[in-house]
Design a protein around this motif. Structure first.
Motif, PDB file in Angstrom:
ATOM      1  N   LYS A  11      33.585  58.407  37.337  1.00  0.00           N
ATOM      2  CA  LYS A  11      32.348  59.170  37.441  1.00  0.00           C
ATOM      3  C   LYS A  11      31.606  59.107  36.111  1.00  0.00           C
ATOM      4  O   LYS A  11      32.220  59.055  35.048  1.00  0.00           O
ATOM      5  N   GLY A  12      30.314  59.088  36.180  1.00  0.00           N
ATOM      6  CA  GLY A  12      29.504  59.079  34.959  1.00  0.00           C
ATOM      7  C   GLY A  12      29.511  60.437  34.293  1.00  0.00           C
ATOM      8  O   GLY A  12      30.193  61.370  34.735  1.00  0.00           O
ATOM      9  N   LYS A  13      28.741  60.548  33.229  1.00  0.00           N
ATOM     10  CA  LYS A  13      28.697  61.801  32.491  1.00  0.00           C
ATOM     11  C   LYS A  13      28.008  62.886  33.320  1.00  0.00           C
ATOM     12  O   LYS A  13      27.176  62.580  34.182  1.00  0.00           O
TER      13      LYS A  13
ATOM     14  N   ASP B 120      25.603  55.635  29.421  1.00  0.00           N
ATOM     15  CA  ASP B 120      26.377  56.100  30.573  1.00  0.00           C
ATOM     16  C   ASP B 120      26.510  54.975  31.598  1.00  0.00           C
ATOM     17  O   ASP B 120      25.816  54.944  32.611  1.00  0.00           O
ATOM     18  N   LEU B 122      28.603  54.393  33.732  1.00  0.00           N
ATOM     19  CA  LEU B 122      29.153  54.770  35.041  1.00  0.00           C
ATOM     20  C   LEU B 122      28.207  55.672  35.832  1.00  0.00           C
ATOM     21  O   LEU B 122      28.551  56.129  36.917  1.00  0.00           O
ATOM     22  N   ALA B 123      27.045  55.912  35.302  1.00  0.00           N
ATOM     23  CA  ALA B 123      26.088  56.759  36.028  1.00  0.00           C
ATOM     24  C   ALA B 123      25.664  56.075  37.331  1.00  0.00           C
ATOM     25  O   ALA B 123      25.707  54.841  37.439  1.00  0.00           O
ATOM     26  N   SER B 126      23.020  53.464  36.895  1.00  0.00           N
ATOM     27  CA  SER B 126      23.186  52.393  35.898  1.00  0.00           C
ATOM     28  C   SER B 126      22.988  50.991  36.506  1.00  0.00           C
ATOM     29  O   SER B 126      22.462  50.100  35.844  1.00  0.00           O
ATOM     30  N   TYR B 189      34.116  48.167  35.587  1.00  0.00           N
ATOM     31  CA  TYR B 189      35.018  49.132  34.942  1.00  0.00           C
ATOM     32  C   TYR B 189      36.462  48.860  35.331  1.00  0.00           C
ATOM     33  O   TYR B 189      36.736  48.079  36.226  1.00  0.00           O
TER      34      TYR B 189
END
Lengths: 226, 189
Positions: A11-13, B120, B122-123, B126, B189
């Motif tokens: 998961k992102g921030k 970020d 992993l947003a 992105s 990732y």
């Protein structure tokens, strides 16, 4: 029964970082621009008095040939009188005499440059041959209203007032210089100092002594420069 | 300036391009998010080099407007020089805006987009931003061809600092293309 492990997608921030990225980018760019301005400040280029006149590269006629010239390479230690005119414009017809008189008075102290444009008016179609004839006062066209010649194609260029001009005429029949210099109309005069800074712009009479014309302006500026 | 290729500022920019390329290549060798971040660092470095290179051409432009016969920041003679490109009023601007200022604006956008992804990766957005980086970078390519065409075929001189900005854009595009590829093969990732 074997338990299947499900891969968890990272998961992102939690917070949205885009605002912070925007602030960082703005800060970096501000520093870069600030440093660039510190090293070499932008120059005010324009036709207003005090600005640096826009440079140009164009073909110019010196009485025998058309050769490429660059305005900034023409500067020496003299004032520069830049005149825009259209060989078909009746006021320019009269201005040619005024220029001849100024040249007779101060020709050795002033660099004369005439830029020939073609206004978008019916009857103002021009050509290099017409520009040459206007400058040299040579035969071009006749005195019939047939579109042939100078003065909206109504007069033989050889009959224009004043003496033949001995300075260069720049070809701007495409009006590219006129557009860059935001030419308000013709004839239009400007005086530049020897590094190209505009000292006198016909369109800024509020900066000049009342009623000052181009001849008086040149004489005054020469006197001030002495 | 006698030899523009010995210009320390130019050498710094060349070093910037090499450093960016190294980061990109190093990231490709690494797996997972670590490699992705390293590649994103490469993209960022390309964008920063392009921004600084463009800013430097703007400095040269401002200097040459004032001193048309020879500025102090770049040579005006020889094959590799700035005078015939940045110093020529016919080719040094687009609708009155210097190429350097346009380049700075373009690289600012490219820097912002890739910085968002780097901060970020992993947003949810992105992937979309990586695509933006690709398409925005591609939008600069026609201008790159125009400028290279002018240098090679019209003025027949090479402007070294313009070339830095061109190479930075190409490097940026390559890096973003590789990042998109990395996402496609599920190696993000």
């Amino acid at each position: 029964m074997a338990r299947r492990r499900r891969q968890v997608e990272p998961k992102g921030k939690d917070e949205d970082v885009r605002m912070m990225a925007g602030l960082i980018t703005a800060a970096v760019v501000s520093i870069v621009v600030g440093a660039a301005v510190f090293i070499a400040p932008p120059v005010d280029v324009g036709i207003e008095e005090g600005a640096l006149a826009p440079d140009f590269v164009a073909s110019a006629y010196d009485g025998s040939n058309w050769e490429e010239v660059r305005l900034s390479q023409l500067y020496d230690d003299r004032l520069v009188l830049v005149t825009f005119l259209d060989t078909d414009c009746p006021h320019c017809w009269d201005e040619a005499q005024e220029l001849s008189e100024i040249y007779d008075a101060v020709g050795s102290d002033v660099l004369f440059i005439t830029i020939a444009v073609e206004l978008s008016i019916t009857g103002h179609e021009s050509s290099r041959a017409e520009v040459e004839a206007f400058r040299d006062k040579s035969q071009f066209g006749d005195n019939e209203n047939n579109g042939d010649g100078c003065y909206s194609g109504r007069k033989n260029c050889a009959e224009r007032p004043g003496a033949p001009h001995s300075w260069m005429y720049v070809d701007d029949l495409s009006n590219s210089i006129a557009n860059e210099w935001k030419l308000p109309g013709t004839p239009f005069n400007m005086v530049l100092d020897s590094d190209g800074t505009v000292l006198w712009n016909q369109q800024q009479p509020e900066n000049h002594p009342p009623g000052e014309d181009i001849k008086n302006a040149v004489l005054r500026l020469l006197q001030e420069g002495e | 300036m006698a030899n523009p290729l010995a210009d320390p500022v130019l050498l710094i920019f060349i070093a910037g391009l090499f450093a960016s390329s190294y980061l990109l290549a190093d990231g490709r060798k690494k797996e997972g998010l670590e490699g992705t971040n390293r590649m994103l660092d490469g993209s960022l470095a390309f964008a920063a080099t392009g921004l600084l290179g463009s800013a430097w051409t703007w400095v040269i432009y401002n200097d040459m407007v004032k001193n048309p016969l020879g500025g102090e920041f770049c040579a005006t003679e020889g094959i590799v020089q700035c005078g015939s490109v940045i110093g020529d009023p016919r080719y040094n601007n687009l609708f009155g805006l210097s190429w350097g200022s346009l380049g700075m604006a373009a690289f600012t956008v490219l820097l912002f987009v890739i910085l968002c992804v780097r901060m970020d990766p992993l947003a949810k957005w992105s992937e979309q931003y990586t695509n933006y980086a690709w398409w925005l970078g591609l939008a600069g390519v026609p201008f790159l061809f125009i400028l290279i065409g002018i240098e090679i075929f019209v003025v027949k001189h090479i402007c070294p600092f313009c070339t830095i900005a061109h190479l930075a854009l190409i490097g940026y595009l390559i890096s973003v293309w590789m990042l998109r590829e990395r996402r496609e093969i599920s190696a993000w990732y």
